[in-house]
Design an enzyme around this catalytic site. Structure first.
Site, PDB file in Angstrom:
ATOM      1  N   TYR A  23       7.149  -3.071   2.858  1.00 53.31           N
ATOM      2  CA  TYR A  23       7.324  -1.597   4.101  1.00 53.31           C
ATOM      3  C   TYR A  23       7.483  -2.102   5.403  1.00 53.31           C
ATOM      4  CZ  TYR A  23       6.080   2.862   6.254  1.00 53.31           C
ATOM      5  OH  TYR A  23       6.122   3.954   7.334  1.00 53.31           O
ATOM      6  N   ASN A  66      -1.559   3.042  13.245  1.00 51.04           N
ATOM      7  CA  ASN A  66      -1.146   4.011  11.805  1.00 51.04           C
ATOM      8  C   ASN A  66       0.500   4.510  10.859  1.00 51.04           C
ATOM      9  OD1 ASN A  66      -3.765   4.538  12.274  1.00 51.04           O
ATOM     10  ND2 ASN A  66      -3.661   5.547  10.162  1.00 51.04           N
ATOM     11  N   ASP A 100       9.093 -13.172  -0.401  1.00 49.35           N
ATOM     12  CA  ASP A 100       7.968 -12.358  -0.766  1.00 49.35           C
ATOM     13  C   ASP A 100       8.033 -12.750  -2.493  1.00 49.35           C
ATOM     14  OD1 ASP A 100       7.507  -9.810  -2.590  1.00 49.35           O
ATOM     15  OD2 ASP A 100       8.125  -9.181   0.247  1.00 49.35           O
ATOM     16  N   ASN A 121      -3.696   5.544  -1.353  1.00 48.01           N
ATOM     17  CA  ASN A 121      -5.116   5.680   0.128  1.00 48.01           C
ATOM     18  C   ASN A 121      -4.942   6.057   1.528  1.00 48.01           C
ATOM     19  OD1 ASN A 121      -6.766   3.529  -1.798  1.00 48.01           O
ATOM     20  ND2 ASN A 121      -5.151   2.407  -1.227  1.00 48.01           N
ATOM     21  N   SER A 137      -3.921  -5.888  12.793  1.00 37.78           N
ATOM     22  CA  SER A 137      -4.943  -3.972  12.317  1.00 37.78           C
ATOM     23  C   SER A 137      -5.376  -3.513  13.424  1.00 37.78           C
ATOM     24  CB  SER A 137      -5.301  -3.574  11.184  1.00 37.78           C
ATOM     25  OG  SER A 137      -5.493  -2.932  10.855  1.00 37.78           O
ATOM     26  N   LYS A 164      -7.855 -10.118   8.269  1.00 35.54           N
ATOM     27  CA  LYS A 164      -6.825  -9.931   9.073  1.00 35.54           C
ATOM     28  C   LYS A 164      -7.209 -10.462  11.334  1.00 35.54           C
ATOM     29  CE  LYS A 164      -3.573  -7.658   8.411  1.00 35.54           C
ATOM     30  NZ  LYS A 164      -2.405  -8.912   7.913  1.00 35.54           N
ATOM     31  N   GLY A 209     -16.715   4.083   5.982  1.00 42.21           N
ATOM     32  CA  GLY A 209     -16.142   3.636   6.503  1.00 42.21           C
ATOM     33  C   GLY A 209     -14.738   3.834   7.479  1.00 42.21           C
ATOM     34  N   ASN A 248       3.713  -6.520  -3.972  1.00 39.49           N
ATOM     35  CA  ASN A 248       3.586  -5.345  -3.793  1.00 39.49           C
ATOM     36  C   ASN A 248       5.228  -4.735  -2.965  1.00 39.49           C
ATOM     37  OD1 ASN A 248       2.227  -2.612  -3.594  1.00 39.49           O
ATOM     38  ND2 ASN A 248       1.934  -2.978  -1.478  1.00 39.49           N
ATOM     39  N   TYR A 288     -10.757  -6.602   3.992  1.00 42.09           N
ATOM     40  CA  TYR A 288      -9.285  -7.132   4.229  1.00 42.09           C
ATOM     41  C   TYR A 288      -9.005  -6.686   5.945  1.00 42.09           C
ATOM     42  CZ  TYR A 288      -4.895  -4.737   6.105  1.00 42.09           C
ATOM     43  OH  TYR A 288      -3.482  -4.422   7.176  1.00 42.09           O
TER      44      TYR A 288
HETATM   45  P1  NAD Z   1       2.933  -3.572   2.130  1.00 37.00           P
HETATM   46  O1  NAD Z   1       2.411  -4.603   0.934  1.00 37.00           O
HETATM   47  O2  NAD Z   1       4.648  -3.016   1.968  1.00 37.00           O
HETATM   48  O3  NAD Z   1       4.412  -5.693   2.051  1.00 37.00           O
HETATM   49  C1  NAD Z   1       3.964  -6.436   2.172  1.00 37.00           C
HETATM   50  C2  NAD Z   1       4.413  -7.864   1.401  1.00 37.00           C
HETATM   51  O4  NAD Z   1       4.105  -8.952   1.170  1.00 37.00           O
HETATM   52  C3  NAD Z   1       4.812  -7.072   0.406  1.00 37.00           C
HETATM   53  O5  NAD Z   1       6.346  -7.471  -0.244  1.00 37.00           O
HETATM   54  C4  NAD Z   1       4.080  -7.832  -0.893  1.00 37.00           C
HETATM   55  O6  NAD Z   1       5.047  -8.680  -2.169  1.00 37.00           O
HETATM   56  C5  NAD Z   1       4.488  -9.626   0.052  1.00 37.00           C
HETATM   57  N1  NAD Z   1       3.045  -9.865  -0.457  1.00 37.00           N
HETATM   58  C6  NAD Z   1       1.692 -10.028  -0.756  1.00 37.00           C
HETATM   59  N2  NAD Z   1       1.566 -11.250  -0.553  1.00 37.00           N
HETATM   60  C7  NAD Z   1       2.053 -11.688  -0.735  1.00 37.00           C
HETATM   61  C8  NAD Z   1       2.519 -13.950  -0.485  1.00 37.00           C
HETATM   62  N3  NAD Z   1       1.317 -14.510  -1.375  1.00 37.00           N
HETATM   63  N4  NAD Z   1       4.253 -13.981  -1.549  1.00 37.00           N
HETATM   64  C9  NAD Z   1       4.668 -13.432  -0.613  1.00 37.00           C
HETATM   65  N5  NAD Z   1       4.976 -12.102  -0.543  1.00 37.00           N
HETATM   66  C10 NAD Z   1       3.480 -11.452  -0.514  1.00 37.00           C
HETATM   67  O7  NAD Z   1       2.795  -3.894   3.459  1.00 37.00           O
HETATM   68  P2  NAD Z   1       3.467  -3.468   4.913  1.00 37.00           P
HETATM   69  O8  NAD Z   1       2.519  -2.036   5.112  1.00 37.00           O
HETATM   70  O9  NAD Z   1       4.184  -3.896   4.945  1.00 37.00           O
HETATM   71  O10 NAD Z   1       2.655  -4.115   6.025  1.00 37.00           O
HETATM   72  C11 NAD Z   1       2.340  -5.740   6.222  1.00 37.00           C
HETATM   73  C12 NAD Z   1       2.151  -6.256   7.132  1.00 37.00           C
HETATM   74  O11 NAD Z   1       1.155  -5.637   7.982  1.00 37.00           O
HETATM   75  C13 NAD Z   1       0.609  -6.692   6.504  1.00 37.00           C
HETATM   76  O12 NAD Z   1       0.020  -8.100   5.969  1.00 37.00           O
HETATM   77  C14 NAD Z   1      -0.380  -6.215   6.630  1.00 37.00           C
HETATM   78  O13 NAD Z   1      -2.001  -5.814   5.804  1.00 37.00           O
HETATM   79  C15 NAD Z   1      -0.114  -5.236   8.109  1.00 37.00           C
HETATM   80  N6  NAD Z   1      -0.830  -3.893   8.316  1.00 37.00           N
HETATM   81  C16 NAD Z   1      -0.640  -2.924   8.227  1.00 37.00           C
HETATM   82  C17 NAD Z   1      -0.815  -1.808   7.892  1.00 37.00           C
HETATM   83  C18 NAD Z   1       0.029  -0.683   6.920  1.00 37.00           C
HETATM   84  O14 NAD Z   1      -0.697   0.876   7.327  1.00 37.00           O
HETATM   85  N7  NAD Z   1       0.570  -0.239   6.580  1.00 37.00           N
HETATM   86  C19 NAD Z   1      -1.386  -1.831   9.210  1.00 37.00           C
HETATM   87  C20 NAD Z   1      -1.620  -2.651   9.693  1.00 37.00           C
HETATM   88  C21 NAD Z   1      -1.764  -4.206   9.493  1.00 37.00           C
HETATM   89  C1  UD1 Z   2      -7.490   3.421   6.607  1.00 34.18           C
HETATM   90  C2  UD1 Z   2      -7.821   1.228   6.580  1.00 34.18           C
HETATM   91  C3  UD1 Z   2      -7.312   0.136   7.427  1.00 34.18           C
HETATM   92  C4  UD1 Z   2      -6.083   0.348   7.429  1.00 34.18           C
HETATM   93  C5  UD1 Z   2      -4.974   1.068   8.253  1.00 34.18           C
HETATM   94  C6  UD1 Z   2      -3.904   1.361   7.317  1.00 34.18           C
HETATM   95  C7  UD1 Z   2      -9.378   2.132   4.928  1.00 34.18           C
HETATM   96  C8  UD1 Z   2     -11.493   2.986   5.636  1.00 34.18           C
HETATM   97  N1  UD1 Z   2      -8.632   2.484   6.663  1.00 34.18           N
HETATM   98  O1  UD1 Z   2      -6.587   3.516   7.964  1.00 34.18           O
HETATM   99  O2  UD1 Z   2      -8.426  -0.575   7.770  1.00 34.18           O
HETATM  100  O3  UD1 Z   2      -5.843  -0.667   7.844  1.00 34.18           O
HETATM  101  O4  UD1 Z   2      -5.848   2.409   6.453  1.00 34.18           O
HETATM  102  O5  UD1 Z   2      -3.663   0.766   6.254  1.00 34.18           O
HETATM  103  O6  UD1 Z   2      -9.335   3.012   4.588  1.00 34.18           O
HETATM  104  N2  UD1 Z   2      -7.224  11.188   4.888  1.00 34.18           N
HETATM  105  C9  UD1 Z   2      -7.523  12.030   4.155  1.00 34.18           C
HETATM  106  N3  UD1 Z   2      -7.103  12.194   2.643  1.00 34.18           N
HETATM  107  C10 UD1 Z   2      -6.654  11.522   2.500  1.00 34.18           C
HETATM  108  C11 UD1 Z   2      -6.208  10.053   3.521  1.00 34.18           C
HETATM  109  C12 UD1 Z   2      -7.037  10.132   4.548  1.00 34.18           C
HETATM  110  O7  UD1 Z   2      -8.456  13.598   5.106  1.00 34.18           O
HETATM  111  O8  UD1 Z   2      -6.047  11.434   1.401  1.00 34.18           O
HETATM  112  C13 UD1 Z   2      -7.702  10.979   6.640  1.00 34.18           C
HETATM  113  C14 UD1 Z   2      -8.571   9.705   6.598  1.00 34.18           C
HETATM  114  O9  UD1 Z   2     -10.161  10.098   7.181  1.00 34.18           O
HETATM  115  C15 UD1 Z   2      -8.591   9.710   8.250  1.00 34.18           C
HETATM  116  C16 UD1 Z   2      -6.750   9.889   8.287  1.00 34.18           C
HETATM  117  O10 UD1 Z   2      -6.869  10.817   7.131  1.00 34.18           O
HETATM  118  O11 UD1 Z   2      -9.226  10.705   9.463  1.00 34.18           O
HETATM  119  C17 UD1 Z   2      -5.979   8.118   8.354  1.00 34.18           C
HETATM  120  O12 UD1 Z   2      -5.833   8.043   7.482  1.00 34.18           O
HETATM  121  P1  UD1 Z   2      -5.638   6.632   6.958  1.00 34.18           P
HETATM  122  O13 UD1 Z   2      -3.844   6.654   6.660  1.00 34.18           O
HETATM  123  O14 UD1 Z   2      -5.884   6.003   5.573  1.00 34.18           O
HETATM  124  O15 UD1 Z   2      -5.207   5.161   8.144  1.00 34.18           O
HETATM  125  P2  UD1 Z   2      -7.050   4.717   8.200  1.00 34.18           P
HETATM  126  O16 UD1 Z   2      -8.216   5.867   8.008  1.00 34.18           O
HETATM  127  O17 UD1 Z   2      -6.837   5.133   9.581  1.00 34.18           O
END
Ligand code: NAD
Ligand code: UD1
Length: 332
Positions: free
Chosen positions: A11, A178, A31, A197, A124, A152, A291, A35, A148
């Site tokens: 993403y 977010n 990649d 989620n 994160s 980080k 959490g 996912n 998770y």
């Molecule tokens: P995503 O799952 O869409 O992208 C991660 C990519 O990494 C996927 O394409 C997956 O196939 C690849 N991947 C996973 N493990 C691998 C491995 N061992 N070797 C090669 N490829 C691998 O996730 P995203 O939302 O794009 O997140 C990217 C990064 O940002 C992640 O490290 C995630 O933890 C971090 N992050 C995401 C969020 C969020 O809300 N999306 C928030 C904070 C941090």
């Molecule tokens: C979640 C993760 C966090 C991660 C982040 C980005 C948890 C406890 N935290 O954060 O570690 O870095 O995603 O991937 O899972 N909500 C609802 N209904 C839903 C989904 C969410 O009410 O179906 C609410 C949650 O309670 C929160 C807000 O929406 O208040 C945002 O939730 P979410 O998108 O899951 O992000 P985070 O909780 O910030």
């Protein structure tokens, strides 16, 4: 400049590939598609009109990664690859520690051995734990509630110690708030597997009729309307933040919050989505999710001061673009 993008089909990685290619960088994507779908790489080419090399590689595989560092003169690494589902990390901690920590170690090791000077890491806001908002980079980390989050915090520590011992490696630790929304072309976006989620993909699937209603996790938090408050950031702004971080990266270890600095409650996001897209989102208030924190939003002043970057897109655009992508691609 050759930039190795791990997780570039994911993403955030895919949007960052677009931003880098548009800015004239050459990217190499690694990649394993655990996912993501390889078709995303084709869409990046379509959006940018540029070609690039991509490899199906597990970045915990030290030999496969080393072959990449031998084949290319890599100038910088942006390490997105990782597993990110909080609940799954509680069920499968070793999988998370192995994937997320080993990948960081393997990549940092190759950077040192092949003289690569820039490493940008996807961290994160979860590393802050539960503390007073706005969250600033100077705050001590309070410990996370799940494996998770620990991967980080630990990866930040591994990279910090490594850069201290090897000053030629400059490190930027980017703490995302977010990320939501999608590229305005509607060609790339977030495609969670199974029931989402996170809030925004859940809302778009309710809007599409794939899910019956949204469950709002708690309306008794000490917030504007009792529902959880988060700092939603448009994924294209986030991608641009990576370009800024890479371009300004100099010796040492630097930590930046990437958010907007604005808090939005669950119900405020739902209302905005309804208004912008003209679709009703049925919802039900249920109990709090274990959490969860009440409020999380960033102090974004450091990123502006040091990177000259700030988020430009508002909640309206986030809701519009997330929905456009859902409409175009959700049936794949
Ligand atoms: P995503 O799952 O869409 O992208 C991660 C990519 O990494 C996927 O394409 C997956 O196939 C690849 N991947 C996973 N493990 C691998 C491995 N061992 N070797 C090669 N490829 C691998 O996730 P995203 O939302 O794009 O997140 C990217 C990064 O940002 C992640 O490290 C995630 O933890 C971090 N992050 C995401 C969020 C969020 O809300 N999306 C928030 C904070 C941090
Ligand atoms: C979640 C993760 C966090 C991660 C982040 C980005 C948890 C406890 N935290 O954060 O570690 O870095 O995603 O991937 O899972 N909500 C609802 N209904 C839903 C989904 C969410 O009410 O179906 C609410 C949650 O309670 C929160 C807000 O929406 O208040 C945002 O939730 P979410 O998108 O899951 O992000 P985070 O909780 O910030």
């Amino acid at each position: 400049m050759n930039i190795l993008i791990t997780g570039g089909a994911g993403y955030i990685g895919s949007h960052t590939c677009v931003a880098l290619l548009e800015r004239g960088y050459d990217v190499i994507v690694a990649d394993n598609f655990v996912n993501s779908d390889p078709v995303v790489l084709q869409r990046i080419r379509e959006i940018t009109g540029r070609d690039f090399h991509s490899y199906e590689i597990d970045v915990t595989d030290a030999e496969a990664v080393e072959r990449l560092f031998q084949a290319y003169k890599i100038d910088g690494v942006i390490h997105f690859a990782g597993l990110k589902a909080v609940g799954e990390s509680v069920q499968k901690p070793l999988e998370y520690y192995r994937n997320n920590l080993l990948s960081t170690i393997v990549l940092a090791d190759n950077c040192i051995r092949y003289g690569v000077g820039k490493f940008v890491f996807s961290s994160s806001a979860t590393v802050y734990g539960d503390q007073e908002v706005p969250l600033a980079e100077s705050m001590p980390l309070r410990g996370t509630t799940n494996p998770y989050g620990e991967t980080k915090a630990m990866s930040e520590r591994i990279l910090t110690d490594t850069a201290r011992a090897h000053p030629k490696l400059a490190v930027s630790l980017l703490r995302y708030f977010n990320p939501v929304g999608a590229h305005e072309s509607g060609l790339i976006g977030e495609s969670p597997r199974g029931i989402p989620n996170n809030l925004m993909p859940y809302i778009t699937q309710v809007a599409k009729g794939k899910l019956a209603k949204l469950y709002v996790y708690g309306d008794d938090y000490p917030t504007v309307d009792g529902t959880g408050v988060r700092d939603y950031i448009h994924v294209v702004d986030l991608a641009e933040g990576h370009v800024a971080a890479l371009e300004r990266l100099e010796e040492g270890v630097h930590v930046y919050n990437l958010g907007t600095g604005q808090g939005t409650s669950v119900l405020q996001l739902v209302k905005t989505f309804e208004q912008v897209n003209g679709i009703k989102i049925p919802y039900e208030i249920v109990g709090r999710r274990p959490g969860d924190v009440a409020e999380s939003y960033a102090d974004v002043s450091k990123a502006w001061r040091e990177l000259g970057w700030s988020a430009k897109r508002g909640i309206d655009e986030m809701c519009r673009d997330a929905w456009r992508y859902e409409v175009n691609h959700s049936d794949e």
